[in-house]
Enzyme design. Structure first.
Site, short mmCIF file in Angstrom:
data_model
loop_
_atom_site.label_atom_id
_atom_site.label_comp_id
_atom_site.label_asym_id
_atom_site.label_seq_id
_atom_site.Cartn_x
_atom_site.Cartn_y
_atom_site.Cartn_z
N TYR A 1 36.46 39.12 38.95
CA TYR A 1 35.61 38.26 38.10
C TYR A 1 34.95 37.22 39.02
CZ TYR A 1 39.52 39.78 35.03
OH TYR A 1 40.50 40.48 34.39
N ARG A 2 33.77 36.78 38.63
CA ARG A 2 33.09 35.76 39.45
C ARG A 2 33.69 34.37 39.19
NH1 ARG A 2 28.34 36.16 35.39
NH2 ARG A 2 28.58 34.24 34.21
N TRP B 1 36.43 35.51 33.09
CA TRP B 1 36.99 36.76 32.55
C TRP B 1 36.41 36.93 31.16
CZ3 TRP B 1 42.06 34.39 34.42
CH2 TRP B 1 42.38 33.27 33.68
N ASN C 1 48.12 41.45 36.51
CA ASN C 1 46.77 42.04 36.45
C ASN C 1 45.94 41.49 37.61
OD1 ASN C 1 44.75 43.70 34.90
ND2 ASN C 1 43.61 41.80 35.20
N ASP D 1 22.82 38.21 37.06
CA ASP D 1 23.93 39.15 36.86
C ASP D 1 23.56 40.62 37.15
OD1 ASP D 1 26.59 39.74 36.06
OD2 ASP D 1 26.49 38.03 34.70
N GLU E 1 47.15 46.98 39.44
CA GLU E 1 46.08 47.38 40.36
C GLU E 1 46.61 47.57 41.79
OE1 GLU E 1 45.58 45.33 37.85
OE2 GLU E 1 43.74 46.02 36.89
C1 LIG Z 1 30.84 42.48 41.81
C2 LIG Z 1 31.48 42.50 40.46
C3 LIG Z 1 31.58 41.32 39.73
C4 LIG Z 1 32.16 41.32 38.47
N1 LIG Z 1 32.25 40.14 37.77
C5 LIG Z 1 32.86 40.12 36.57
C6 LIG Z 1 33.01 38.89 35.86
O1 LIG Z 1 32.56 37.84 36.30
N2 LIG Z 1 33.65 38.93 34.68
C7 LIG Z 1 34.17 40.08 34.15
O2 LIG Z 1 34.80 40.03 33.08
N3 LIG Z 1 34.03 41.26 34.79
C8 LIG Z 1 33.40 41.31 35.99
N4 LIG Z 1 33.26 42.48 36.66
C9 LIG Z 1 33.80 43.73 36.05
C10 LIG Z 1 35.31 43.80 36.18
O3 LIG Z 1 35.68 43.65 37.53
C11 LIG Z 1 35.83 45.13 35.64
O4 LIG Z 1 35.49 45.22 34.29
C12 LIG Z 1 37.33 45.26 35.82
O5 LIG Z 1 37.76 46.52 35.36
C13 LIG Z 1 38.07 44.17 35.08
O6 LIG Z 1 39.43 44.26 35.34
P1 LIG Z 1 40.50 44.12 34.17
O7 LIG Z 1 40.34 45.38 33.35
O8 LIG Z 1 41.79 44.09 34.90
O9 LIG Z 1 40.20 42.90 33.42
C14 LIG Z 1 32.67 42.52 37.92
C15 LIG Z 1 32.57 43.71 38.66
C16 LIG Z 1 31.98 43.71 39.90
C17 LIG Z 1 31.90 44.99 40.67
#
Ligand SMILES: Cc1cc2nc3c(=O)[nH]c(=O)nc-3n(C[C@H](O)[C@H](O)[C@H](O)COP(=O)(O)O)c2cc1C
Length: 479
Positions: A172-173, A186, A168, A280, A231
């Site tokens: 995430y930050r 996450w 995966n 955020d 991805e």
């Molecule tokens: C700039 C940016 C920062 C993000 N930061 C987070 C974060 O810190 N934690 C989180 O869970 N999702 C965050 N997201 C949203 C996830 O990237 C998004 O939900 C993504 O689909 C998660 O991937 P996954 O489905 O593989 O877990 C962020 C999105 C963007 C565009």
């Protein structure tokens, strides 16, 4: 040809006047965020800061901050093109005869080229720091005054499902806890978190964070793909060329070969540490919550890396266009499951999880409610706090038209409906963390069975012949 990496993309942005270099020295502590906020809000260019205090690495921000740059990143003239390509794949009929099978071959061949390609030598490993790797190398931003510290904001987090071995990649930050420690934010419903749950307490989980790479890969990390769909395979589909991967130097994971910087490390599963607050997407500081920590085992990078980052905050920000891309790319997939959907719009002010406007082709009573419930059961759409449903004649992207017809068409008591369930982690209004209520608003034309025995009036529209006549004679009126 798709961009191979971030530096190629940046060079092209600069050639096309879509990127501005800033030679003046700047502070990563709040100053860059304030500059970027002003530029993002005005739809301005990507910014390349050449001299960031405390680091020798240049920093690039607002790469994806407009529709045009998002289209460039993904090599299309219109984001809907990707949706159309996906739609075609979904429409592919099961071939019956030999000739039909042959005619599908080019499409299948196109797909077969997408799997990531593992290479043995990679630009992201031109420099390998295994001994005392220190994140102080990077020009990491402190974005907002009440942030808990510095945050890496555009890092693609790579994990592997321990049971299935599937990868995966999630955006995430990462809060900087120390020179060799970062938080892994996450959220509860995300795939990285699910992988972490698959490990037993006390086990060490390998994780890598990639900064840069093919622009399509950078976007793909934010895409809400179902767990188990890679991805990097998706990024290969987007760019019509495979993504190159290389084995990590200290972790058993493959990382994007074309990245600028890769942070490798392990998580001591079971240990949590308070992360946040952080300014955020919502325009508020998300509250501190416990999250795992990554212990860095190596940092690898190009000889002359570029540090990509973003800021989130009061909308609209750069992330609007990452989200809008998802809206366009995933619409045909959603339509396949909920076929009466005509179009949808996640307005920037709704921060993607708070609101969506959906137009539907309505042919039976209760259909708007059926659509809302379907969306509440679909991946990350589950979190949508308000779903506004309108008839197909409404242009969901024209907020004035949406407001007029919605305000007019609803009888609030009859047409608003509520459910309870999982909500986004960043939803601070729900009484409980990750659990709360959601509202559907049925602003479609009502049928008698929906509790509307009165006749529904016709909307006003001039006849086409009079419209044509007035257009033809317009100059005669002297207006
Ligand atoms: C700039 C940016 C920062 C993000 N930061 C987070 C974060 O810190 N934690 C989180 O869970 N999702 C965050 N997201 C949203 C996830 O990237 C998004 O939900 C993504 O689909 C998660 O991937 P996954 O489905 O593989 O877990 C962020 C999105 C963007 C565009």
């Amino acid at each position: 040809m798709a961009f191979r990496n971030l530096q190629e993309f940046v060079a092209e942005l600069e050639r096309r006047g879509e990127l501005k270099r800033i030679p003046a020295p700047v502070d990563p502590h709040l100053e860059i965020a304030e500059i970027a906020d002003r530029v993002m809000k005005s739809g301005g260019p990507a910014l390349l800061f050449e001299r960031v205090a405390g680091s020798s690495m240049p920093l690039v921000i607002n790469l994806f901050g407009t529709k045009r740059r998002m289209e460039m990143a993904l090599g299309v003239n219109d984001l809907n093109e990707i949706g159309r390509r996906i739609g075609e794949l979904l429409e592919m009929p099961a071939p019956s005869g030999f000739l039909e099978k042959l005619s599908l071959l080019p499409k299948l061949a196109e797909m077969a080229q997408f799997p990531p390609k593992v290479v043995s030598k990679a630009p992201c490993q031109e420099v390998v720091v295994r001994e005392n790797p220190s994140l102080s190398l990077l020009p990491i931003l402190r974005c907002w005054p009440k942030d808990a510290g510095k945050f890496i904001t555009l890092g693609a987090t790579i994990t592997r499902n321990k049971a299935t071995g599937k990868r995966n990649v999630g955006l995430y930050r990462h809060q900087l806890f120390g020179d060799r420690e970062v938080g892994l934010h996450w959220q509860a419903h995300k795939d990285g978190r699910a992988h972490w749950r698959g490990y037993a307490a006390g086990e060490k989980m390998p994780v890598a964070i990639a900064l840069g790479g093919e622009p399509a890969s950078m976007y793909a990390a934010s895409a809400p793909l179902p767990e188990g769909i890679d991805e990097y395979l998706f990024a290969g589909f987007l760019r019509k060329e495979p993504v190159e991967l290389v084995k990590g130097v200290t972790v058993d994971l493959e990382v994007p070969a074309q990245a600028e910087i890769v942070i490798e490390g392990t998580v001591q599963v079971g240990e949590l540490r308070e992360e946040g607050p952080f300014g955020d997407h919502t325009g508020y500081y998300s509250l501190p919550e416990p999250y795992p920590t990554l212990q860095v085992t190596a940092i690898t990078h190009r000889k002359n890396p570029l540090y990509p980052t973003t800021i989130v905050g009061v909308p609209p920000m750069e992330d609007v266009w990452l989200g809008k891309t998802t809206e366009r790319v995933f619409l045909p997939i959603i339509r396949k499951m909920v076929p009466e959907i005509v179009d949808m719009n996640f307005p920037a002010e709704g921060i993607f999880n708070n609101a969506v406007i959906v137009s539907i082709r309505k042919s039976f009573p209760g259909q708007a409610r059926k659509v809302a419930h379907a969306l509440w059961g679909l991946g990350q759409l589950t979190f949508t706090k308000v779903i506004l449903l309108v008839d197909e004649r409404v242009d969901v992207h024209n907020l004035s038209e949406v407001a007029w017809l919605s305000f007019m068409n609803i009888d609030p008591k009859r047409d608003c409906f509520f459910v309870e369930g999982p909500v986004d982690t960043l939803n601070h209004a729900s009484p409980e963390w990750n659990f709360g209520s959601k509202m559907g608003v049925d602003a479609t034309r009502k049928l008698p069975e929906e509790g509307h025995p009165r006749p529904w009036p016709d909307p006003i529209a001039m006849t086409p012949d009079v419209k044509e006549k007035v257009t033809r004679r317009w100059s005669e009126y002297g207006l």
